[in-house]
Every structure is written in C-alpha cells, then in structure tokens.
Design an enzyme around this catalytic site. Sequence first.
Site, short mmCIF file in Angstrom:
data_model
loop_
_atom_site.label_atom_id
_atom_site.label_comp_id
_atom_site.label_asym_id
_atom_site.label_seq_id
_atom_site.Cartn_x
_atom_site.Cartn_y
_atom_site.Cartn_z
CG HIS A 25 -0.32 0.39 2.50
ND1 HIS A 25 -0.22 1.68 2.94
CD2 HIS A 25 0.26 -0.38 3.47
CE1 HIS A 25 0.38 1.72 4.13
NE2 HIS A 25 0.69 0.48 4.47
CB CYS A 26 1.24 4.16 -1.93
SG CYS A 26 -0.28 4.53 -2.81
CB VAL A 27 0.32 8.17 0.85
CG1 VAL A 27 -0.07 8.80 -0.47
CG2 VAL A 27 -0.01 9.07 2.02
CB THR A 28 -4.02 7.55 -1.73
OG1 THR A 28 -3.33 7.14 -2.92
CG2 THR A 28 -3.53 8.92 -1.30
NE ARG A 29 -2.90 5.53 -5.60
CZ ARG A 29 -2.83 6.33 -6.67
NH1 ARG A 29 -2.84 5.81 -7.88
NH2 ARG A 29 -2.75 7.63 -6.54
#
Length: 637
Positions: A25-29
């Site tokens: 995962h990244c910062v939004t998704r």
Amino acid sequence: MTDKELAQKIVDLVGGKSNVNSLIHCVTRLRFKLKDESIAKTDDIKNLDGVMTIIKSGGQYQVVIGDKVADIYNQVMPILGLKIDDDNAAENIDNNKKEKKNIWNSLVELLSSLFMPVLGPLASAGILKGILVLCTVTGILTEKSGTYMILYAASDAVFYFLPIILGFSAAKAFKTDPFLSAIIGGALVYPNMVSAYSAGKALHFMGIPVILMNYTQTLIPIVAAIYLLSIVQKYLNKIVPKQLKGIFVPLLSLVIVVPLSFLIVGPVTSTLSQWLADAVLWIYGIAPTFAGFLLAGIWQLAVLLGLHWAFIPIFLNNIATKGFDPINAMLYCTVFGQVGAALAMSIKAKDPKFKELSISATISGFLGITEPIIYGVTLPHKKSFLMASIGSAFGGAIAGFSGAKMFGGFASGGIFGIPMFIGNHGINSSFIGFLISLVVAFSIALVLTLVLVPSVKTSKKDTKGATTEVTDSSIESPLSGTVMPLSSVNDEVFSKGFMGKGVAISPTLGEVYAPFDGEVVSVFPTKHAIGLKSNAGVELLIHIGLDTVNLKGKHFDTQIKAGDTVKSGQLIEKFDYKAIQKDGYDITVPIIITNSNDFKDISVLKSNQSIEHGDDLLNASNQNNDDEINSTVTSHA
C-alpha cells in the site's frame, strides 16, 4: 460498514485470496498484483462505501481508499493469510529495516520490547499488593489468613518469578529461544539455589567457587543472561550439524549459559544493579523537592517522546534492590494533573461532542488510562497540556519533599494504585504527603485550565479527526518548476479530485520546501509522499511523482520526520528527479489540499507558468463562509 467488512468485500471482489499474488500500500491506495485482472469486479468495488475508485497501472490493480488505507491494509493482510512483516508485504517494512538507528533510539526500542509485554501484569499485581496492604492496615485481613495468603501469592508471583517472565520478553528482543530463556530464568530462582543462598552455603562449579545471590525479583541479571544466550545460540547453530541441532543446540546452550550466569553474569550484574540503585537514590537525596518538580513537570512529554522506557528498569531495580522506589512516587501525580486539565476542558466545552469525549476521558484518567486525555483532549489543545504539566510539577515537588515512596511493586497510575504507596509502617506522613501531591496536581491543573485555556466551541468534524483552527491561508510553492492544472495529471485519483483540490508541478529542481509554518503529519516510509498541516489548518499532501512508491525510497532523501514542526521555506526533502525519470516514472508532483471541504474557495494563484519555491501558489479561503466552517475543528477519535 466496518474496516474488516470492507476488507473482506475487497478481497472477494478482486477474485479472492487465490487471485492475489501480492499486496502493498502507498499513502492512498491498496496496490494488488493479481493473477488475472479480468476476474476482478471493478464496478462493484468502486461502489463500495469507503472506496474512491479503481486504477489499473503498471501491472497493479489499485484500490483507492484515501487516508484510511493503512487501516484497511491491516485488515486485508490476515484475510490473504499474510503477515505484515512477510517478504511480499508492504515495502515500508524493508525500508524501515535499512534505516540506521542511533544508540539512544536502539536503547529505547530494546527497553520497550523488554518491558511493554509485562507492564500490564506488573501493574495489576502491584495494585492487588497495595489493596492487600490497605486491608491489613485497616484490619480487614491478617497476614496469616488463608484469603490473604492466596491473594498475596497471586500478587507476588509476578515479582518473585520476574526472571522467568522477563526471560520470555528478552528472548523476543534478542531473537532467541523463549523457552530456553524461561528455563534459564527458572534456574536463577530455583528453590534449592535460593535456599542455599539463604543458608549461606558455599557452592563450587567444577572447582570454581560460586558467589550465590538471591535472583528473585531481579531484572538485569536475566536480561544479560539472555543476551549471552542469543550469542551462544548463534554460534552453536553455525557449528552443530543440522541433523543434531534439535537436541544439542538447546543442551549445549543450557550447559554453557546457566553456569556462566551463576559464576559471572549474575554476580556482576547484581552488583551493577545495586550501584545503579545507590546512585539514583543519592542523586534523589541531594534535592528531592527540585527533582520532583522537574521530573513531574516534563514526565508526560517524556512519555509522548517514548523516553519513559529508560525509567522503567530504574523503578523496578529500586524495588528489587531496596524494596522501595521514590522516583515513581514523584511522577504518579502527573496522571492526576492530566485528569484535572481534562475535567476543566469538559466544564468549559460548548461543543457537546467534545464535552462527551472529555468527560469519558476524565473518567478513564482516574482509572490510570491517560491516552484518551492526552491524545483527545489536552494535547490537541496545547495550553491545557501545559497547564497539566505545571500542576504536575508542583505535585511532584510535594511528593519529593514528603519522601513519598512506592513499595513492593509497580504502579502505572490511577486511584487503584494509591495503596501501593503505603509502607510497612502504615499510613504515615510520607503517604499523606503523597496524597497531597495528587490533590495539588489535580487542583492546579484544573484551575489554570479553567482560567487560561479558551473553551472549545461548536465544532465541525474533519475527516482526519485533527484539532486545528481553520482560517484563510496562502500556500507557497514547495518546488521550483512549471505549474500544471491538476486535471492534467496522468492519474485520475488526483486529476478527478478524489483526494481534494490542488495543483501539480513538473519540477526543475529536486528539492521540496515547506510551503507554510506548521507540522509534519506523515512521511510515507518510501519517502515519496509527505503530509503537512499548517498553523492555519490547511492539510497538504505533496506526492512526488506517480507510482513512485514502487521505488521503495530509492532516489529520495527526507530531511524531516512525522511530528516535526517546520517553518516556511525550510528544506524538507531532496530527490533525484532525473534518476526517477530514467527509471521510467512520471515526475509530476501533485500538491493537494486534502481537507478541501473545510474551505469555501481554493484558487490557483499561478497556472501554466514557471514558478520558484517560495512563490505564492494556492489560496484557501473561507470568506463569506458560515461560522461553523470557521470554528474550531475538534478530534472525536
């Protein structure tokens, strides 16, 4: 829909566990790598409450969640049968492992891993011990009654057999066998060895004289012994044939470590423990009133910074070697200082939701649970946290002056731990001074907060639950480059405004500067995204490049960390934008106001032209907006 239910639906709709190769995962998704993307029911996932949209890019099936992505990720991983620290889990684990830690951070991490698992049982047993003392002082029970003996066994066992219990947690900290560690702890407190010490027997091991000591209730000897075990086991695992490891590694470990613990490790560390206790009490004895004022005044700040872990072994070591501890007695009032400030905030609150939060936090504080107070009430309203600290400082000074002490256990806070400060002599002047310290800390914090801290007005809850004053604000450009409309960004999560309004910059210099005065809310472990919050209430996301999460921190060099305060124009990140482009990534930097809904108007001051960092870029305005938008935004987490 709960986070767990949403996670389960996402997994089902992407084709189930069997269709997932990996997930990060990244910062939004959430970024899935699926075996067959055609199986995934994209439209159904988009319609889920909590999902913003779906992006298919770079071989990844990206489910856009927003700022709750980490929570959903933590629910999805167990459904997939993966652990957070698996090799195919989030890249932030690998990235964190590569970070160098200084000696202090490593020490604090070690101490927290050693003592955090046992603090609950220690505190509970300590409270029970204190209640039993109170019962004997008041004549409810006698020390010879069966009820007292059984309950005392329950309360004292955790301290008497502390080397066994700490053996388990030390094994985890030093990454060695927990059962062998417990056995070594058991050997140190084995009844025959304790009896030999009590009887003054002379023992020899293979002709070498053994200095017998009583290791019950001790902590440093077992920690040192398990560290020795971790070294011995690593060596044995290298030299013992694979077929024989199951028997001979444990056997040789015990044969080597237990004798060395009695011959060298135990006597040396016990002597050091005694010296440490003597040194602490000597320093305390020089100026106990000043020590109480200073330590209690900064204690809750130390807890927030994680520095309190360095004191836990001092508390326990004083109890083990001296039978009492004056340091925790001076710090105990800090809980009541926070409670006084929280009660004052609840009295002053005009926002019904905040009033409800602060009242419940006050009740939990009396029970010794201060997290709801600190993170939900006093810390977001910094003045009340300061008032609590001032009250605590005066309470600590009184405890130091009166010679208050904690006896025979560990008290973590709250009204139920108070009996632990009654000594064998019963209720005396020291204990009365201790009680006064609690009342003083509570009262001063209460009065100062009522008089000096503004009340919390009717509020509007933001999506992140942060507390800030939302006002008109001008935002400087964090980068030098060419300004682009957000709609031109080649990622619909940004271009369609799912994350909020803003602008994008194609950088001509690989440096990011703070666009306002404020604080760092988050720095994503892969360093490609930074969350900032201005003093005026603007929440800003700076996302360096598109899909650059896959670089796992390569080409990025952050200059700040979460929790830092920043000044406008301060350098906060460096990145090699040419190297990022060379690796095939779009270097466009979206700059998003994630709490756009809190503002009536957001305008781009420069568009489609060159800009230098520090130039005015965006303006967030609430002009002509209603009072509710302009009021204080309060946490209800």
